[in-house]
Design a protein around this motif. Structure first.
Motif, PDB file in Angstrom:
ATOM      1  N   LEU A   7       7.488   8.455  -2.628  1.00 34.52           N
ATOM      2  CA  LEU A   7       6.424   8.816  -3.098  1.00 34.52           C
ATOM      3  C   LEU A   7       5.981   9.926  -2.384  1.00 34.52           C
ATOM      4  O   LEU A   7       6.519  10.704  -1.677  1.00 34.52           O
ATOM      5  CB  LEU A   7       5.332   7.944  -2.841  1.00 34.52           C
ATOM      6  N   ALA A   8       5.857  10.942  -3.586  1.00 33.76           N
ATOM      7  CA  ALA A   8       5.535  12.338  -3.270  1.00 33.76           C
ATOM      8  C   ALA A   8       3.963  12.580  -3.978  1.00 33.76           C
ATOM      9  O   ALA A   8       3.463  12.136  -4.711  1.00 33.76           O
ATOM     10  CB  ALA A   8       5.924  12.973  -3.809  1.00 33.76           C
ATOM     11  N   VAL A  23       0.710  -1.439  -0.404  1.00 39.47           N
ATOM     12  CA  VAL A  23       0.220  -0.145  -0.098  1.00 39.47           C
ATOM     13  C   VAL A  23       1.187   1.217  -0.006  1.00 39.47           C
ATOM     14  O   VAL A  23       1.698   1.597   1.052  1.00 39.47           O
ATOM     15  CB  VAL A  23      -1.472  -0.077   0.851  1.00 39.47           C
ATOM     16  N   LEU A  24       1.029   1.744  -0.892  1.00 36.62           N
ATOM     17  CA  LEU A  24       1.066   3.419  -0.615  1.00 36.62           C
ATOM     18  C   LEU A  24       1.007   4.753  -0.301  1.00 36.62           C
ATOM     19  O   LEU A  24       1.872   4.991   0.653  1.00 36.62           O
ATOM     20  CB  LEU A  24       1.458   3.617  -2.572  1.00 36.62           C
ATOM     21  N   LEU A  25      -0.534   4.944  -0.404  1.00 36.89           N
ATOM     22  CA  LEU A  25      -0.983   5.615  -0.117  1.00 36.89           C
ATOM     23  C   LEU A  25      -2.834   5.410   0.354  1.00 36.89           C
ATOM     24  O   LEU A  25      -2.934   5.161  -0.539  1.00 36.89           O
ATOM     25  CB  LEU A  25      -1.331   6.775  -0.825  1.00 36.89           C
ATOM     26  N   ASP A  26      -3.173   5.257   1.477  1.00 34.54           N
ATOM     27  CA  ASP A  26      -4.561   5.374   1.997  1.00 34.54           C
ATOM     28  C   ASP A  26      -5.032   6.252   2.640  1.00 34.54           C
ATOM     29  O   ASP A  26      -4.722   6.888   3.315  1.00 34.54           O
ATOM     30  CB  ASP A  26      -4.347   3.484   3.217  1.00 34.54           C
ATOM     31  N   GLU A  27      -5.395   6.921   1.245  1.00 36.40           N
ATOM     32  CA  GLU A  27      -6.613   7.980   1.625  1.00 36.40           C
ATOM     33  C   GLU A  27      -7.451   7.740   2.534  1.00 36.40           C
ATOM     34  O   GLU A  27      -8.037   8.897   3.108  1.00 36.40           O
ATOM     35  CB  GLU A  27      -7.120   8.409   0.179  1.00 36.40           C
ATOM     36  N   LYS A  63       7.737  10.778   1.228  1.00 36.95           N
ATOM     37  CA  LYS A  63       8.245  10.070   2.485  1.00 36.95           C
ATOM     38  C   LYS A  63       8.680   8.511   1.706  1.00 36.95           C
ATOM     39  O   LYS A  63       8.597   8.274   0.306  1.00 36.95           O
ATOM     40  CB  LYS A  63       6.765   9.337   3.062  1.00 36.95           C
ATOM     41  N   HIS A  64       9.841   8.084   2.328  1.00 36.37           N
ATOM     42  CA  HIS A  64       9.962   6.723   2.280  1.00 36.37           C
ATOM     43  C   HIS A  64       8.884   5.964   1.964  1.00 36.37           C
ATOM     44  O   HIS A  64       8.502   5.430   3.530  1.00 36.37           O
ATOM     45  CB  HIS A  64      11.058   6.249   2.956  1.00 36.37           C
ATOM     46  N   ILE A  65       8.975   4.594   1.025  1.00 32.83           N
ATOM     47  CA  ILE A  65       7.683   4.578   1.058  1.00 32.83           C
ATOM     48  C   ILE A  65       7.987   2.902   1.877  1.00 32.83           C
ATOM     49  O   ILE A  65       6.902   2.053   2.399  1.00 32.83           O
ATOM     50  CB  ILE A  65       7.884   3.119  -0.664  1.00 32.83           C
ATOM     51  N   GLU A  66       9.349   2.141   1.869  1.00 38.98           N
ATOM     52  CA  GLU A  66       9.779   1.037   2.683  1.00 38.98           C
ATOM     53  C   GLU A  66       8.917   1.622   3.752  1.00 38.98           C
ATOM     54  O   GLU A  66       8.327   0.711   5.107  1.00 38.98           O
ATOM     55  CB  GLU A  66      10.576   0.950   2.349  1.00 38.98           C
ATOM     56  N   THR A  67       9.233   2.835   4.642  1.00 39.74           N
ATOM     57  CA  THR A  67       9.281   2.889   6.142  1.00 39.74           C
ATOM     58  C   THR A  67       8.026   4.016   6.348  1.00 39.74           C
ATOM     59  O   THR A  67       7.522   4.160   7.188  1.00 39.74           O
ATOM     60  CB  THR A  67      10.488   3.853   6.589  1.00 39.74           C
ATOM     61  N   GLY A  68       7.514   4.342   5.581  1.00 37.35           N
ATOM     62  CA  GLY A  68       6.593   5.095   5.608  1.00 37.35           C
ATOM     63  C   GLY A  68       6.942   7.301   6.056  1.00 37.35           C
ATOM     64  O   GLY A  68       6.039   7.355   6.310  1.00 37.35           O
ATOM     65  N   GLU A  69       8.734   6.711   6.416  1.00 39.71           N
ATOM     66  CA  GLU A  69       9.200   8.056   7.242  1.00 39.71           C
ATOM     67  C   GLU A  69       8.752   9.380   6.039  1.00 39.71           C
ATOM     68  O   GLU A  69       9.487   9.571   4.752  1.00 39.71           O
ATOM     69  CB  GLU A  69      11.211   8.004   7.266  1.00 39.71           C
ATOM     70  N   LEU A  70       8.616  10.514   6.616  1.00 35.29           N
ATOM     71  CA  LEU A  70       8.199  11.551   6.058  1.00 35.29           C
ATOM     72  C   LEU A  70       9.884  12.375   5.995  1.00 35.29           C
ATOM     73  O   LEU A  70      10.581  12.260   6.751  1.00 35.29           O
ATOM     74  CB  LEU A  70       7.221  12.348   6.241  1.00 35.29           C
ATOM     75  N   ASN A 116      -2.830  15.086  -7.273  1.00 32.93           N
ATOM     76  CA  ASN A 116      -1.849  14.011  -7.806  1.00 32.93           C
ATOM     77  C   ASN A 116      -0.519  13.113  -6.924  1.00 32.93           C
ATOM     78  O   ASN A 116      -0.586  14.112  -5.068  1.00 32.93           O
ATOM     79  CB  ASN A 116      -1.285  15.067  -8.128  1.00 32.93           C
ATOM     80  N   TRP A 117      -0.069  12.109  -6.942  1.00 34.80           N
ATOM     81  CA  TRP A 117       0.675  11.553  -6.617  1.00 34.80           C
ATOM     82  C   TRP A 117       2.102  10.524  -7.645  1.00 34.80           C
ATOM     83  O   TRP A 117       1.309  10.148  -8.709  1.00 34.80           O
ATOM     84  CB  TRP A 117       0.435  10.560  -5.224  1.00 34.80           C
ATOM     85  N   GLU A 118       3.109  10.884  -7.309  1.00 31.87           N
ATOM     86  CA  GLU A 118       4.220  10.434  -7.623  1.00 31.87           C
ATOM     87  C   GLU A 118       5.142   9.719  -7.059  1.00 31.87           C
ATOM     88  O   GLU A 118       5.994   9.845  -6.127  1.00 31.87           O
ATOM     89  CB  GLU A 118       5.064  11.401  -9.379  1.00 31.87           C
ATOM     90  N   VAL A 119       5.752   8.177  -8.242  1.00 27.72           N
ATOM     91  CA  VAL A 119       6.811   7.403  -7.323  1.00 27.72           C
ATOM     92  C   VAL A 119       8.158   8.381  -8.551  1.00 27.72           C
ATOM     93  O   VAL A 119       7.923   8.100  -8.701  1.00 27.72           O
ATOM     94  CB  VAL A 119       6.632   5.413  -7.382  1.00 27.72           C
ATOM     95  N   SER A 120       9.079   7.975  -7.090  1.00 29.95           N
ATOM     96  CA  SER A 120      10.368   8.206  -7.811  1.00 29.95           C
ATOM     97  C   SER A 120      10.757   7.263  -8.818  1.00 29.95           C
ATOM     98  O   SER A 120      10.221   6.548  -8.762  1.00 29.95           O
ATOM     99  CB  SER A 120      11.412   8.651  -6.811  1.00 29.95           C
TER     100      SER A 120
END
Length: 358
Positions: free
Chosen positions: A162-163, A134-138, A179-186, A152-156
């Motif tokens: 993920l931005a 899951v990249l982003l659960d709105e 954010k880092h996708i693996e850790t979720g850290e902003l 909008n959202w874009e993966v690097s």
């Protein structure tokens, strides 16, 4: 006669009597405070200009009074409103998923879950049989907010970051998060008050391009920022002062070029920058000419351009990336008076074209 038709008939028959009962409700009265504006020799008077002041407590109080008045006048239709809502919701597949699309090693898709109002952005590595990420659960992101829109959202390019642009106001004033996708850290602090929709990564996986808006909410400027350079401010890349044109920034499907697009109702213009040169300067593809529209994609050594230049129903041309001006355009799909070309997309081995015939 269906159940819904009967409900509508009953509700309609009771409308007159209930409306008469509510005639005693005080109608909110917006005060007239004339403001004179003179432009191009034309004098205009706006008696309600003060209602544009969204943060004005008096404006907020007036809008709340309007809402309460509408709620009271429509109170007798609440059961009908619920009936209509339930029937429309019953025709929607709430537990659904989009067709996946490939980017690099990943398959990306959007899904929804029953009872949840917002979509969930996901991906799987290699195939749809792989574990879901899951990249982003709105729904989680929205929390208790009354409103959320991810414009909008874009993966690097390397697939690790993920931005996304989120609006919680409803005024198309977006904040950018990474954010880092693996850790979720902003990463860093959010970048506030950006334009909607436009968001593009450079190939260095550090530089982001986005837009800001003028006082009329028109995206008119493109900025860039290195997200790994703490304390830096965004750098202005382009500004279009012409109020007829909306500005956007994007990346070609090939991933090799960044594009700044400017468009009015009848005219467009693009500039390009190699995605691996994030600090470089954008170069003009074809200067704007009144009434000439075009869009750009890329493949190999050429830009492929959909345009109405000398083509009422549009045609597709190509031009070398080093000399993309209109004087170098060569037909790929010539103009056809019976076929209206709508859009085109360049893939590794083919070009996809949408069109209307007849």
């Amino acid at each position: 006669m269906s159940t819904l038709s009967i409900v509508l008939l009953v509700a309609t028959s009771g409308w007159t009597s209930m409306s008469m009962q509510n005639d005693s409700l005080p109608v909110p009265d917006a005060k007239q405070r004339p403001v004179t504006d003179t432009r191009h020799g034309d004098v205009r008077v706006d008696e309600y200009a003060w209602l544009r002041e969204k943060e004005n407590p008096e404006v907020i109080a007036y809008l709340e009074a309007e809402n309460e008045y509408a709620k009271a006048r429509m109170a007798h239709t609440e059961q009908l409103q619920q009936t209509l809502y339930d029937e429309m919701l019953g025709r929607i597949k709430e537990d659904d998923s989009s067709v996946p699309w490939r980017k690099g090693d990943w398959l990306y898709y959007t899904r929804t879950e029953e009872g949840k109002p917002y979509p969930i952005q996901c991906r799987r590595r290699g195939s749809m049989d792989a574990p879901e990420q899951v990249l982003l659960d709105e729904n989680v992101l929205a929390g208790d907010s009354e409103y959320l829109n991810i414009s909008n959202w874009e993966v690097s390019p390397d697939g690790t970051l993920l931005a996304w642009l989120e609006d919680r106001s409803g005024y198309e004033q977006n904040d950018l998060f990474v954010k880092h996708i693996e850790t979720g850290e902003l990463i860093g602090e959010p970048i506030r008050n950006l334009g909607p929709w436009s968001l593009a990564w450079a190939s260095d996986n550090e530089t982001l391009f986005y837009t800001r808006q003028d006082e009329t909410n028109r995206p008119d400027r493109v900025y860039r920022r290195n997200i790994n350079a703490p304390g830096t401010s965004d750098e202005l890349v382009y500004h279009d002062p012409d109020g007829r044109f909306f500005v956007g920034v994007d990346r070609t499907l090939s991933g090799e070029w960044l594009l700044i697009g400017c468009g009015s109702q009848i005219t467009s213009e693009y500039q390009a920058l190699p995605a691996d040169d994030p600090n470089g300067s954008f170069s003009m593809i074809a200067p704007r000419r009144n009434g000439v529209e075009y869009t750009v994609d890329h493949h190999g050594d050429f830009f492929y351009i959909l345009t109405n230049d000398d083509a009422k129903n549009f045609r597709i041309v190509k031009a070398p990336v080093q000399t993309p001006g209109a004087e170098h355009w060569v037909d790929v799909i010539a103009h056809d008076p019976d076929v209206h070309l709508l859009r085109h997309s360049m893939f590794k081995d083919f070009m996809a074209v949408s069109s209307l015939e007849g």
